[in-house]
Design a protein around this motif. Structure first.
Motif, PDB file in Angstrom:
ATOM      1  N   LEU A 259       0.834  -1.205   0.000  1.00 46.38           N
ATOM      2  CA  LEU A 259       0.000   0.000   0.000  1.00 46.38           C
ATOM      3  C   LEU A 259       0.870   1.256   0.000  1.00 46.38           C
ATOM      4  O   LEU A 259       0.573   2.224  -0.717  1.00 46.38           O
ATOM      5  CB  LEU A 259      -0.922  -0.011   1.215  1.00 46.38           C
ATOM      6  N   ALA A 260       1.953   1.232   0.772  1.00 47.99           N
ATOM      7  CA  ALA A 260       2.864   2.381   0.792  1.00 47.99           C
ATOM      8  C   ALA A 260       3.481   2.599  -0.582  1.00 47.99           C
ATOM      9  O   ALA A 260       3.656   3.739  -1.039  1.00 47.99           O
ATOM     10  CB  ALA A 260       3.954   2.166   1.835  1.00 47.99           C
ATOM     11  N   GLY A 261       3.807   1.509  -1.272  1.00 46.00           N
ATOM     12  CA  GLY A 261       4.360   1.628  -2.611  1.00 46.00           C
ATOM     13  C   GLY A 261       3.371   2.208  -3.588  1.00 46.00           C
ATOM     14  O   GLY A 261       3.716   3.079  -4.417  1.00 46.00           O
ATOM     15  N   LEU A 262       2.117   1.764  -3.511  1.00 43.53           N
ATOM     16  CA  LEU A 262       1.077   2.283  -4.402  1.00 43.53           C
ATOM     17  C   LEU A 262       0.869   3.778  -4.182  1.00 43.53           C
ATOM     18  O   LEU A 262       0.850   4.567  -5.136  1.00 43.53           O
ATOM     19  CB  LEU A 262      -0.226   1.518  -4.161  1.00 43.53           C
ATOM     20  N   VAL A 263       0.720   4.186  -2.927  1.00 50.63           N
ATOM     21  CA  VAL A 263       0.487   5.599  -2.613  1.00 50.63           C
ATOM     22  C   VAL A 263       1.688   6.453  -3.012  1.00 50.63           C
ATOM     23  O   VAL A 263       1.537   7.543  -3.580  1.00 50.63           O
ATOM     24  CB  VAL A 263       0.170   5.765  -1.111  1.00 50.63           C
ATOM     25  N   SER A 264       2.884   5.957  -2.740  1.00 48.73           N
ATOM     26  CA  SER A 264       4.082   6.737  -3.047  1.00 48.73           C
ATOM     27  C   SER A 264       4.291   6.891  -4.549  1.00 48.73           C
ATOM     28  O   SER A 264       4.743   7.942  -5.017  1.00 48.73           O
ATOM     29  CB  SER A 264       5.314   6.082  -2.410  1.00 48.73           C
ATOM     30  N   LEU A 265       3.973   5.855  -5.317  1.00 52.86           N
ATOM     31  CA  LEU A 265       4.071   5.981  -6.765  1.00 52.86           C
ATOM     32  C   LEU A 265       3.118   7.052  -7.291  1.00 52.86           C
ATOM     33  O   LEU A 265       3.416   7.740  -8.276  1.00 52.86           O
ATOM     34  CB  LEU A 265       3.767   4.640  -7.440  1.00 52.86           C
ATOM     35  N   LEU A 266       1.986   7.201  -6.633  1.00 51.75           N
ATOM     36  CA  LEU A 266       1.019   8.214  -7.048  1.00 51.75           C
ATOM     37  C   LEU A 266       1.407   9.618  -6.591  1.00 51.75           C
ATOM     38  O   LEU A 266       1.069  10.607  -7.261  1.00 51.75           O
ATOM     39  CB  LEU A 266      -0.368   7.867  -6.487  1.00 51.75           C
ATOM     40  N   ARG A 267       2.151   9.735  -5.478  1.00 47.27           N
ATOM     41  CA  ARG A 267       2.342  11.047  -4.863  1.00 47.27           C
ATOM     42  C   ARG A 267       3.770  11.569  -4.898  1.00 47.27           C
ATOM     43  O   ARG A 267       3.969  12.783  -4.902  1.00 47.27           O
ATOM     44  CB  ARG A 267       1.863  10.990  -3.409  1.00 47.27           C
ATOM     45  N   ARG A 268       4.777  10.717  -4.913  1.00 47.07           N
ATOM     46  CA  ARG A 268       6.157  11.193  -4.847  1.00 47.07           C
ATOM     47  C   ARG A 268       6.532  11.989  -6.098  1.00 47.07           C
ATOM     48  O   ARG A 268       6.374  11.506  -7.216  1.00 47.07           O
ATOM     49  CB  ARG A 268       7.128  10.015  -4.695  1.00 47.07           C
TER      50      ARG A 268
END
Length: 495
Positions: A259-268
């Motif tokens: 989940l952290a990877g999914l969110v970070s790919l969208l936001r970083r």
């Protein structure tokens, strides 16, 4: 090579190689426990008749089973060697993906270990499935797409196109990944990639390399559409249970990392070009849950790259709080051990009867006893009937077991109407003595003048399987010619 973020991170070869080697050692250590799954028995059967395609699948998995048998002998180790290599490839690709996203040594090792101990990768590395090479392809295409997007080097789209083309010989569902990547490029960009000649050249390579698949389907009346309709009647993913299913496949302790990877790919901001991959996953998930309901395994190929991204995020978090590293490693290791026990054949067979599970491992138990019961039934036939006898089984797992496990004991030719095996029949008209295995009793009563049950299939552990308790019968006296009866024995669908 530097990414657009200016971060050049080489692969941590030695520690990643250690993780991959440990994974391979575990796979080989348990490879021969119990037996082969129904699919593996079927692949070995099909591998003796190489073709461009089969009724229910492309040709790659049967070819891999045949290749492994040629390398290590017609043994469990030989048939499962390609699966182990596929699992190792996925582990290394996870580390490479973490490196591509700027993850250092610890992030890469974490990605390799988290993926290696997931239910998904333990399964495709132990059992030779169509998913085994398919998952390798998904991970490779995701990595190549990230390199094209982050490095600004469109030539990586060519590698992605070649990989997709080859992967169509394992499962056609691999095409979901490039299609959703294209949709994601339209939705969130970078849209300049849509004007890249490399992108469309890669798409062209996919079509050219996969063309024999398309030709086979067209010439043979699009059998995959028939198969797809049959699969559509099965049990598909429930949207409410989808997060739980994902957590099971990747591991409950790793699910937050994903989940952290999914969110970070969208936001970083530094990963902005790579958010295409996250959006592709969301689009693909929507397709298999809402638009065209299908199984969760259709989207499991997205999970490994997302876990790799999450491991880069987790590594940064651990670097800020070093005291939490031992706790994190302990929790991940505990869950990893549970996933190994749940997925691989590491406990006595009888325990599966006491603690029922949906693991594929249950399919591997009891085949030798079934084969023994059938060969006993043939041996007990009068000598004048043996020359006229055949064996008729319900599904391809039983057909594969009888072909692969009967050793030197005599057994007549085996027939089945299941999927590709239907085209290998019907039995000759002279075959008026039939040993049937797990065939519906009502069907036998309609088609034969006399049938007697000579045994009930028993795996010896009381384990509830598809065959347990079904009959082994000897039938005589056909009520109609085999050419007329055979279409009624056709069975379309999975094992």
């Amino acid at each position: 090579m530097a990414t657009r973020t200016g971060v050049a991170v080489p692969l941590a070869r030695r520690p990643v190689a250690v993780v991959a080697a440990l994974y391979a050692a575990l796979m080989f250590a348990v490879a021969a426990n119990y037996g082969l799954s129904a699919d593996e028995l079927y692949f070995r059967l099909l591998g003796d008749v190489p073709r461009w395609g089969y009724f229910d699948q492309p040709p790659l998995a049967p070819l891999l089973a045949k290749a492994g048998a040629l390398l290590l002998g017609d043994t469990i180790w030989g048939i499962r060697l390609p699966a182990v290599l596929c699992g190792v490839a996925v582990v290394v690709l996870a580390a490479l993906t973490a490196a591509e996203l700027g993850g250092g040594r610890r992030a890469q090792v974490l990605a390799a270990a988290a993926v290696a101990t997931s239910v998904t990768v333990l399964t495709i590395g132990h059992f030779l499935l169509t998913n085994s090479p398919d998952l390798v392809a998904w991970c490779a295409v995701a990595l190549f797409a990230l390199r094209a997007l982050l490095r600004g080097d469109g030539r990586w789209w060519l590698a992605a196109g070649v990989t997709c083309g080859v992967a169509t010989y394992a499962k056609y569902v691999v095409l979901l990944l490039p299609l959703t990547l294209l949709v994601a490029l339209v939705l969130v960009g970078p849209r300049r990639e849509l004007r890249s000649r490399w992108l469309w050249a890669g798409a062209g390579l996919t079509l050219v390399i996969g063309a024999p698949n398309l030709v086979y389907q067209a010439v043979n009346g699009w059998p995959q559409l028939v198969m797809a309709r049959s699969l559509a009647e099965g049990q598909w993913s429930d949207a409410a249970l989808f997060p739980f299913d994902v957590a099971v496949l990747i591991g409950p302790a790793v699910a937050p990392i994903l989940l952290a990877g999914l969110v970070s790919l969208l936001r970083r901001q530094g990963w902005r070009p790579a958010r295409t991959l996250a959006v592709a996953y969301l689009v693909g998930t929507a397709l298999v849950l809402v638009v065209a309901p299908s199984g969760i395994d259709y989207t499991e190929g997205y999970l490994v790259p997302l876990v790799a991204a999450g491991c880069v995020v987790a590594d940064g978090w651990l670097a800020q709080h070093p005291v939490r590293l031992p706790v994190a490693v302990s929790v991940l290791s505990l869950f990893a051990l549970g996933q190994v026990v749940m997925t691989l054949p590491v406990v006595p067979e009888r325990m599966y009867a006491q603690y029922p599970t949906t693991s594929l491992t249950t399919e591997t138990i009891g085949w030798p006893r079934l084969v023994g019961q059938v060969t006993d039934a043939y041996a007990e036939l009068p000598a004048d009937e043996r020359s006229r006898a055949v064996v008729l089984v319900q599904n391809f797992g039983e057909a594969g077991a009888l072909r692969w496990l009967h050793d030197d004991r005599p057994l007549p030719r085996v027939y089945s109407g299941h999927n590709e095996l239907y085209s290998w029949g019907p039995p000759p008209e002279t075959a008026d003595v039939v040993i049937t295995v797990a065939v519906d009793d009502e069907r036998l009563t309609r088609d034969f003048r006399e049938c007697s049950v000579v045994a009930r299939i028993d795996n010896g552990y009381g384990l509830e399987t598809r065959e347990q308790g079904r009959s082994v019968a000897v039938c005589r006296g056909l009520r109609a010619p085999w050419t007329e009866l055979w279409p009624k024995y056709r069975l379309v669908g999975p094992y």
